[in-house]
Design an enzyme around this catalytic site. Structure first.
Site, short mmCIF file in Angstrom:
data_model
loop_
_atom_site.label_atom_id
_atom_site.label_comp_id
_atom_site.label_asym_id
_atom_site.label_seq_id
_atom_site.Cartn_x
_atom_site.Cartn_y
_atom_site.Cartn_z
N VAL A 80 0.91 -1.05 -0.02
CA VAL A 80 0.15 0.02 -0.13
C VAL A 80 0.84 1.40 0.14
O VAL A 80 1.45 1.76 1.04
CB VAL A 80 -1.00 0.04 1.17
CG1 VAL A 80 -1.79 1.25 1.18
CG2 VAL A 80 -1.88 -1.38 1.26
N ILE A 89 -0.47 -2.96 12.26
CA ILE A 89 1.01 -3.43 12.04
C ILE A 89 1.67 -3.91 13.14
O ILE A 89 2.64 -3.92 13.44
CB ILE A 89 1.48 -1.67 12.01
CG1 ILE A 89 1.23 -0.89 12.90
CG2 ILE A 89 1.14 -1.16 10.52
CD1 ILE A 89 2.00 0.55 12.75
N GLY A 90 0.80 -4.59 13.98
CA GLY A 90 1.19 -5.39 15.08
C GLY A 90 1.42 -4.63 16.37
O GLY A 90 0.66 -3.36 16.59
N ARG A 91 1.66 -5.37 17.52
CA ARG A 91 1.56 -4.68 18.77
C ARG A 91 2.95 -5.03 19.42
O ARG A 91 3.76 -5.68 19.12
CB ARG A 91 0.58 -5.30 19.82
CG ARG A 91 -1.02 -5.13 19.07
CD ARG A 91 -1.92 -5.86 20.16
NE ARG A 91 -1.64 -7.22 19.67
CZ ARG A 91 -2.31 -8.29 20.38
NH1 ARG A 91 -2.79 -7.89 21.78
NH2 ARG A 91 -2.23 -9.53 20.28
N HIS A 130 -24.92 -36.23 13.48
CA HIS A 130 -25.15 -35.71 11.95
C HIS A 130 -26.49 -35.22 11.82
O HIS A 130 -27.72 -35.54 12.43
CB HIS A 130 -24.85 -37.09 11.26
CG HIS A 130 -25.36 -36.66 9.74
ND1 HIS A 130 -24.55 -36.20 8.86
CD2 HIS A 130 -26.65 -36.96 9.06
CE1 HIS A 130 -25.17 -36.07 7.61
NE2 HIS A 130 -26.43 -36.63 7.75
#
Length: 239
Positions: free
Chosen positions: A7, A39-41, A213
């Site tokens: 991006v 973008i993460g931690r 089932h």
């Protein structure tokens, strides 16, 4: 879904969020209603005065702990995101129980090998234990069996038969090493996979356990049956 795509820019317009994308076979200009940036931690381990203790904080900011969640400072314990990945609430809950038992002097150790992860998209994606790419990185041979939800009666009646249930097995013992599920309610179904991995179940255990089932849980049984070429609703000869 675009893989290997960058991006390059985002711009708010009257039509929505205009994104400039760079990647092979990708239309460079596209407009979206919403854009989620993930973008993460990173752990928030600063500001507690830990530098004045014996607590060890690694270069990523995680606090190092032992099996009882005890730090290098015997009276300080750490759990949750700050104690290392995976950063998941249910992992933290289990760690909390271990830490309390350790504080009470009980022989408690965090030794879980199957921590489920769920992506709550539509369809959901859930997995636990060893996955194919991890086995490949380890140079470990595994046997992979799959059951397509297109062959599931329950998935068909729900109009959601785009799913898949996959088992990663040890090729010699057929022990269940990992499970991955894509489909509606995958987050609910992965619990059986967690139990299978944690208890060292083998494919035959799942294949010979009667599942109701028609249900989505049947896909776990039939995936295991596929290891023996015996899936009721999907013909896959044993290899």
């Amino acid at each position: 879904m675009y893989l290997n795509t960058k991006v390059e820019s985002l711009k708010a317009t009257d039509a929505g969020i205009e994104a400039t994308l760079a990647g092979e076979g990708v239309e460079p200009k596209q407009v979206f209603d919403r854009v989620l940036i993930s973008i993460g931690r990173r752990p928030n381990s600063k500001g507690f005065g830990l530098e004045n203790t014996k607590v060890v904080v690694n270069d990523k900011g995680f606090i190092e702990v032992d099996g009882g969640r005890r730090t290098s400072e015997s009276h300080i314990y750490a759990i949750g995101d700050i104690a290392g990945e995976p950063m998941l609430a249910h992992k933290a809950t289990r760690e909390a129980k271990i830490a309390v038992e350790a504080l009470l002097g009980k022989p408690a150790v965090f030794d879980n090998i199957a921590i489920p992860a769920v992506v709550f998209t539509d369809p959901e994606v859930a997995w636990c234990g060893l996955q194919e790419h991890e086995a490949k990185a380890q140079g470990r041979e595994v046997k992979v069996v799959k059951f397509p939800w297109a062959a599931s009666g329950r998935a068909t009646t729900l109009g959601r038969n785009e799913g898949l249930t996959k088992l990663i097995l040890d090729p010699e013992t057929e022990r269940v090493l990992g499970v991955a599920i894509v489909g509606v309610n995958a987050g609910e179904l992965i619990a059986e996979g967690v139990i299978a991995v944690e208890t060292a179940a083998v494919a035959r255990d799942l294949a010979e356990s009667i599942h109701a089932h028609p249900t989505l849980s049947e896909t776990m049984m039939e995936s295991a049956e596929s290891a023996f070429g015996q899936a009721t609703h999907s013909y896959r000869p044993k290899r």
